[in-house]
Design a protein around this motif. Structure first.
Motif, PDB file in Angstrom:
ATOM      1  N   SER A 135      41.906  41.179  32.733  1.00  0.00           N
ATOM      2  CA  SER A 135      41.387  40.702  31.447  1.00  0.00           C
ATOM      3  C   SER A 135      40.622  39.402  31.610  1.00  0.00           C
ATOM      4  O   SER A 135      39.621  39.176  30.936  1.00  0.00           O
ATOM      5  CB  SER A 135      42.531  40.471  30.460  1.00  0.00           C
ATOM      6  OG  SER A 135      43.182  41.668  30.211  1.00  0.00           O
ATOM      7  N   ALA A 136      41.084  38.532  32.494  1.00  0.00           N
ATOM      8  CA  ALA A 136      40.397  37.246  32.711  1.00  0.00           C
ATOM      9  C   ALA A 136      38.958  37.503  33.142  1.00  0.00           C
ATOM     10  O   ALA A 136      38.023  36.857  32.656  1.00  0.00           O
ATOM     11  CB  ALA A 136      41.140  36.433  33.763  1.00  0.00           C
ATOM     12  N   LEU A 137      38.759  38.469  34.028  1.00  0.00           N
ATOM     13  CA  LEU A 137      37.403  38.748  34.518  1.00  0.00           C
ATOM     14  C   LEU A 137      36.577  39.537  33.503  1.00  0.00           C
ATOM     15  O   LEU A 137      35.381  39.323  33.371  1.00  0.00           O
ATOM     16  CB  LEU A 137      37.466  39.531  35.832  1.00  0.00           C
ATOM     17  CG  LEU A 137      37.776  38.692  37.070  1.00  0.00           C
ATOM     18  CD1 LEU A 137      37.951  39.574  38.283  1.00  0.00           C
ATOM     19  CD2 LEU A 137      36.671  37.666  37.326  1.00  0.00           C
ATOM     20  N   GLU A 138      37.242  40.442  32.767  1.00  0.00           N
ATOM     21  CA  GLU A 138      36.482  41.285  31.843  1.00  0.00           C
ATOM     22  C   GLU A 138      36.158  40.583  30.534  1.00  0.00           C
ATOM     23  O   GLU A 138      35.062  40.716  30.020  1.00  0.00           O
ATOM     24  CB  GLU A 138      37.277  42.573  31.542  1.00  0.00           C
ATOM     25  CG  GLU A 138      37.068  43.652  32.600  1.00  0.00           C
ATOM     26  CD  GLU A 138      38.223  44.640  32.701  1.00  0.00           C
ATOM     27  OE1 GLU A 138      38.925  44.857  31.685  1.00  0.00           O
ATOM     28  OE2 GLU A 138      38.437  45.175  33.820  1.00  0.00           O
ATOM     29  N   SER A 156      48.646  29.935  44.175  1.00  0.00           N
ATOM     30  CA  SER A 156      47.249  29.550  44.318  1.00  0.00           C
ATOM     31  C   SER A 156      46.488  30.462  45.303  1.00  0.00           C
ATOM     32  O   SER A 156      45.398  30.946  44.996  1.00  0.00           O
ATOM     33  CB  SER A 156      47.232  28.065  44.711  1.00  0.00           C
ATOM     34  OG  SER A 156      46.216  27.792  45.571  1.00  0.00           O
ATOM     35  N   SER A 157      47.075  30.725  46.480  1.00  0.00           N
ATOM     36  CA  SER A 157      46.359  31.587  47.441  1.00  0.00           C
ATOM     37  C   SER A 157      46.272  33.038  46.931  1.00  0.00           C
ATOM     38  O   SER A 157      45.276  33.727  47.154  1.00  0.00           O
ATOM     39  CB  SER A 157      47.011  31.533  48.825  1.00  0.00           C
ATOM     40  OG  SER A 157      48.387  31.780  48.750  1.00  0.00           O
ATOM     41  N   MET A 158      47.297  33.480  46.203  1.00  0.00           N
ATOM     42  CA  MET A 158      47.261  34.844  45.649  1.00  0.00           C
ATOM     43  C   MET A 158      46.143  34.949  44.605  1.00  0.00           C
ATOM     44  O   MET A 158      45.348  35.897  44.619  1.00  0.00           O
ATOM     45  CB  MET A 158      48.614  35.168  45.003  1.00  0.00           C
ATOM     46  CG  MET A 158      48.637  36.485  44.287  1.00  0.00           C
ATOM     47  SD  MET A 158      50.227  36.814  43.518  1.00  0.00           S
ATOM     48  CE  MET A 158      50.093  35.802  42.043  1.00  0.00           C
ATOM     49  N   THR A 159      46.058  33.963  43.708  1.00  0.00           N
ATOM     50  CA  THR A 159      45.045  33.998  42.636  1.00  0.00           C
ATOM     51  C   THR A 159      43.644  34.010  43.231  1.00  0.00           C
ATOM     52  O   THR A 159      42.770  34.776  42.801  1.00  0.00           O
ATOM     53  CB  THR A 159      45.235  32.774  41.708  1.00  0.00           C
ATOM     54  OG1 THR A 159      46.554  32.857  41.162  1.00  0.00           O
ATOM     55  CG2 THR A 159      44.222  32.747  40.584  1.00  0.00           C
ATOM     56  N   LYS A 160      43.433  33.168  44.237  1.00  0.00           N
ATOM     57  CA  LYS A 160      42.120  33.109  44.882  1.00  0.00           C
ATOM     58  C   LYS A 160      41.769  34.476  45.491  1.00  0.00           C
ATOM     59  O   LYS A 160      40.666  34.990  45.313  1.00  0.00           O
ATOM     60  CB  LYS A 160      42.182  32.036  45.990  1.00  0.00           C
ATOM     61  CG  LYS A 160      40.862  31.438  46.280  1.00  0.00           C
ATOM     62  CD  LYS A 160      41.019  30.191  47.125  1.00  0.00           C
ATOM     63  CE  LYS A 160      39.763  30.082  47.968  1.00  0.00           C
ATOM     64  NZ  LYS A 160      39.967  29.573  49.269  1.00  0.00           N
ATOM     65  N   ASP A 161      42.720  35.047  46.199  1.00  0.00           N
ATOM     66  CA  ASP A 161      42.495  36.339  46.868  1.00  0.00           C
ATOM     67  C   ASP A 161      42.213  37.453  45.849  1.00  0.00           C
ATOM     68  O   ASP A 161      41.270  38.232  46.018  1.00  0.00           O
ATOM     69  CB  ASP A 161      43.737  36.685  47.703  1.00  0.00           C
ATOM     70  CG  ASP A 161      43.434  37.714  48.776  1.00  0.00           C
ATOM     71  OD1 ASP A 161      42.594  37.419  49.647  1.00  0.00           O
ATOM     72  OD2 ASP A 161      43.997  38.815  48.725  1.00  0.00           O
ATOM     73  N   ILE A 162      42.995  37.501  44.783  1.00  0.00           N
ATOM     74  CA  ILE A 162      42.810  38.574  43.786  1.00  0.00           C
ATOM     75  C   ILE A 162      41.444  38.434  43.114  1.00  0.00           C
ATOM     76  O   ILE A 162      40.679  39.402  43.013  1.00  0.00           O
ATOM     77  CB  ILE A 162      43.922  38.540  42.716  1.00  0.00           C
ATOM     78  CG1 ILE A 162      45.282  38.861  43.345  1.00  0.00           C
ATOM     79  CG2 ILE A 162      43.619  39.508  41.574  1.00  0.00           C
ATOM     80  CD1 ILE A 162      46.451  38.827  42.390  1.00  0.00           C
ATOM     81  N   LEU A 163      41.120  37.206  42.653  1.00  0.00           N
ATOM     82  CA  LEU A 163      39.860  37.050  41.914  1.00  0.00           C
ATOM     83  C   LEU A 163      38.656  37.315  42.814  1.00  0.00           C
ATOM     84  O   LEU A 163      37.688  37.948  42.401  1.00  0.00           O
ATOM     85  CB  LEU A 163      39.791  35.660  41.265  1.00  0.00           C
ATOM     86  CG  LEU A 163      40.795  35.457  40.114  1.00  0.00           C
ATOM     87  CD1 LEU A 163      40.754  34.033  39.585  1.00  0.00           C
ATOM     88  CD2 LEU A 163      40.557  36.456  38.973  1.00  0.00           C
ATOM     89  N   GLN A 209      34.638  43.775  44.001  1.00  0.00           N
ATOM     90  CA  GLN A 209      34.737  45.182  43.589  1.00  0.00           C
ATOM     91  C   GLN A 209      33.855  45.455  42.379  1.00  0.00           C
ATOM     92  O   GLN A 209      33.152  46.463  42.310  1.00  0.00           O
ATOM     93  CB  GLN A 209      36.195  45.493  43.250  1.00  0.00           C
ATOM     94  CG  GLN A 209      36.515  46.944  43.076  1.00  0.00           C
ATOM     95  CD  GLN A 209      37.960  47.121  42.612  1.00  0.00           C
ATOM     96  OE1 GLN A 209      38.411  46.506  41.641  1.00  0.00           O
ATOM     97  NE2 GLN A 209      38.703  47.937  43.313  1.00  0.00           N
ATOM     98  N   ARG A 210      33.858  44.514  41.422  1.00  0.00           N
ATOM     99  CA  ARG A 210      33.044  44.691  40.208  1.00  0.00           C
ATOM    100  C   ARG A 210      31.555  44.689  40.529  1.00  0.00           C
ATOM    101  O   ARG A 210      30.795  45.475  39.990  1.00  0.00           O
ATOM    102  CB  ARG A 210      33.353  43.576  39.204  1.00  0.00           C
ATOM    103  CG  ARG A 210      34.633  43.835  38.408  1.00  0.00           C
ATOM    104  CD  ARG A 210      35.175  42.575  37.821  1.00  0.00           C
ATOM    105  NE  ARG A 210      34.245  41.962  36.875  1.00  0.00           N
ATOM    106  CZ  ARG A 210      34.238  42.213  35.571  1.00  0.00           C
ATOM    107  NH1 ARG A 210      35.074  43.060  35.057  1.00  0.00           N
ATOM    108  NH2 ARG A 210      33.375  41.601  34.774  1.00  0.00           N
ATOM    109  N   SER A 211      31.151  43.808  41.469  1.00  0.00           N
ATOM    110  CA  SER A 211      29.709  43.788  41.766  1.00  0.00           C
ATOM    111  C   SER A 211      29.293  45.023  42.559  1.00  0.00           C
ATOM    112  O   SER A 211      28.212  45.538  42.370  1.00  0.00           O
ATOM    113  CB  SER A 211      29.292  42.480  42.463  1.00  0.00           C
ATOM    114  OG  SER A 211      30.031  42.324  43.621  1.00  0.00           O
TER     115      SER A 211
END
Ligand code: AKB
Length: 320
Positions: A194-197, A301-308, A314-316
């Motif tokens: 949701s944050a990205l969309e 922090s490292s998980m959030t960076k990796d996921i985003l 993937q979206r691009s």
């Protein structure tokens, strides 16, 4: 003889990523994926797949014999939130699938079993901070009751019949390649999408609800490491506490805001709040660290960076 692995529930959140990792280690042809429904294209195209109802012992046995399976990873389960809506179905799936596989090992059709337990085995009367391996266990959810009973079935089959079954009490597992369904900790996956969309997310838990969580990469590594450990080092035959990070919805939102400053979170707690409130806030997994050297890699922090990073990529690619 080389091991051949059967994954039951391979189309689910953990099953999907575990199957792909095991295929890299053991070779595609030696890891048989199965589920009651087909999985994503990557899994379906990378190796053998069979449609199996995990509660049907004969169906499992046929596939075990067809491929000469030696190890079964039983990931099929109904999670906490859905199980509260369908108590009988949850009990049937979560327990009968386990008993089917335990019996196959007792009858010497297979040599080793992995079956996940959960922090849901603990309940409102358990100490909430740093919950030890052995503690008060009075679960208040159907899912928790099934996992606690399952743990003791594993222990019983190990003691009585020498079955080599191993288990971990997973915290909430956070992933970006595959989504969970029907769990209380699912918000911590949905929030990234949701944050990205839409740059906003409405959370079904309140802002200060702290729960134990773990990145998928760590969960998959822990599972494989546990299964590859020499049997005499496995001292817990119910299930091991397993831990990495603990955070609240407010804390994960602040971490996401570092990457997406316009991100906003709203709170609208529903029936899942009560489930979350019954669980520990943090877990002590010193037994797993002692017995088989478990160590996690990812913090919030490292998980959030990796996921985003991965989701953006993937979206691009999808837009190209
Ligand atoms: C759930 O929320 O039901 C699961 C779990 C903690 O076992 N993710």
């Amino acid at each position: 003889m080389k091991d051949v692995l059967l994954i039951l529930g391979a189309s689910g959140q953990i099953g999907n990523e575990l199957t792909q990792s095991l295929r890299k280690i053991y070779g595609n042809e030696r890891v048989i994926a199965s589920d009651i429904r087909e999985g994503n294209a990557d899994m379906m195209n990378s190796g053998p797949f069979e449609l199996i109802n995990a509660t049907d012992k004969n169906q499992i046995l046929q596939i075990v014999q067809k491929y000469k399976v030696t190890q079964v990873y039983l990931l099929a389960a109904m999670l906490s939130a859905t199980a509260e809506q369908h108590p009988q179905k949850a009990w049937n799936l979560n327990i009968n699938s386990l008993l089917a596989v335990l019996d196959l090992a007792k009858e010497k059709h297979i040599k080793q079993i992995y079956w996940p337990s959960s922090i849901a085995v603990f309940g409102p009367t358990t100490p909430k901070q740093n919950t030890p391996q052995k503690s008060v266990m009075e679960p208040s959810t159907v899912y928790g009751i099934s996992k606690l009973a399952g743990e003791f079935w594993c222990n019983y089959y190990h003691d009585k019949y020498g079955v080599d079954v191993r288990s971990l009490r997973y915290p909430g597992i956070i992933s970006w390649k595959s989504k969970p369904g029907g769990g209380t900790t699912d918000y911590a996956v949905d929030i990234y999408f949701s944050a990205l969309e839409e740059s906003k997310y409405t959370c079904f838990l309140s802002e200060n609800t702290r729960l134990p969580m773990m990145y998928m990469d760590d969960a998959v590594n822990a599972t494989i490491q546990l299964m590859q450990t020499a049997s005499h080092k496995i001292k817990e035959r119910t299930a091991y506490n397993l831990s990495a990070i603990s955070f609240t919805p407010k804390e994960i939102a602040l971490e996401i805001k570092k990457h997406i400053p316009e991100f906003e979170i709203l709170y609208k707690p529903d029936f899942r709040q009560k489930i979350a409130d019954s669980w520990p806030q943090s877990i002590s997994d010193s037994k797993a660290r002692e017995d088989w050297n478990w160590q996690h890699q990812f913090d919030l922090s490292s998980m959030t960076k990796d996921i985003l990073t991965n989701l953006k990529e993937q979206r691009s690619t999808l837009k190209l």
